[in-house]
Motif scaffolding. Structure first.
Motif, short mmCIF file in Angstrom:
data_model
loop_
_atom_site.label_atom_id
_atom_site.label_comp_id
_atom_site.label_asym_id
_atom_site.label_seq_id
_atom_site.Cartn_x
_atom_site.Cartn_y
_atom_site.Cartn_z
N ASN A 1 47.19 50.26 40.90
CA ASN A 1 48.17 49.37 41.54
C ASN A 1 49.17 48.76 40.55
N ASP A 2 49.15 49.26 39.33
CA ASP A 2 50.09 48.79 38.30
C ASP A 2 50.05 47.28 38.09
N ARG A 3 48.85 46.75 37.98
CA ARG A 3 48.70 45.31 37.72
C ARG A 3 49.14 45.01 36.29
N TYR A 4 49.33 43.75 36.04
CA TYR A 4 49.73 43.28 34.71
C TYR A 4 48.69 43.73 33.67
N CYS A 5 49.18 44.28 32.56
CA CYS A 5 48.29 44.83 31.52
C CYS A 5 47.30 43.79 30.99
N GLY A 6 47.76 42.55 30.89
CA GLY A 6 46.87 41.50 30.41
C GLY A 6 45.66 41.33 31.30
N GLU A 7 45.86 41.44 32.61
CA GLU A 7 44.73 41.33 33.55
C GLU A 7 43.81 42.54 33.41
N GLN B 1 32.90 46.14 38.64
CA GLN B 1 33.98 45.76 37.73
C GLN B 1 34.81 46.98 37.33
N VAL B 2 34.16 48.10 37.12
CA VAL B 2 34.87 49.33 36.74
C VAL B 2 35.74 49.80 37.90
N ARG B 3 35.20 49.75 39.11
CA ARG B 3 36.01 50.11 40.29
C ARG B 3 37.22 49.18 40.41
N GLY B 4 37.00 47.90 40.16
CA GLY B 4 38.10 46.93 40.21
C GLY B 4 39.16 47.24 39.16
N LEU B 5 38.74 47.59 37.97
CA LEU B 5 39.69 47.94 36.92
C LEU B 5 40.48 49.19 37.29
N ARG B 6 39.80 50.15 37.86
CA ARG B 6 40.48 51.37 38.29
C ARG B 6 41.57 51.03 39.31
N GLN B 7 41.23 50.18 40.28
CA GLN B 7 42.22 49.78 41.29
C GLN B 7 43.39 49.03 40.65
N MET B 8 43.09 48.20 39.67
CA MET B 8 44.14 47.48 38.97
C MET B 8 45.12 48.45 38.31
#
Length: 110
Positions: A42-48, A32-39
């Motif tokens: 990649n400038d994903r939406y802040c809400g996500e 999950q932490v790796r996924g958050l780092r990628q988010m």
């Protein structure tokens, strides 16, 4: 669950099958932490990103509660053993309760 007492503290000596639920959760949290780092990269939406961070914090709380459950179990067992050995003295129970209370405070501050 096995434990030992050193300098007034309980140290758990878990068997591999007793460690597995905690280790599995920690592995999931790592992902999950790796996924958050990628988010974030990649400038994903802040809400996500916030939703993922919240999920990580909840998962860590669950790990804390599993560790606390193990410690409570060992602490109560130790206190009961001391009561038997000391012919009714409640000093072991007081020590165990003090340690458990300290750990609860730490967990609840999360």
């Amino acid at each position: 669950m096995k434990y030992e007492v050193s300098e007034g503290r309980l140290y758990l000596r878990r068997e591999p099958e007793e460690k597995q639920p905690i280790l599995s959760r920690l592995a999931r949290i790592e992902g999950q932490v790796r996924g958050l780092r990628q988010m974030v990269e990649n400038d994903r939406y802040c809400g996500e990103e916030l939703q993922q961070a919240t999920a990580i914090m909840a998962a860590l709380r669950e790990v804390s509660l599993l560790v606390l459950q193990d410690h409570l179990s060992a602490g109560i067992d130790h206190a009961a053993t001391l009561l038997k050995e000391e012919s009714g003295s409640d000093e072991g129970v007081k020590t165990a309760v003090t340690e458990i209370t300290t750990l609860l405070r730490a967990v609840l501050k999360q």
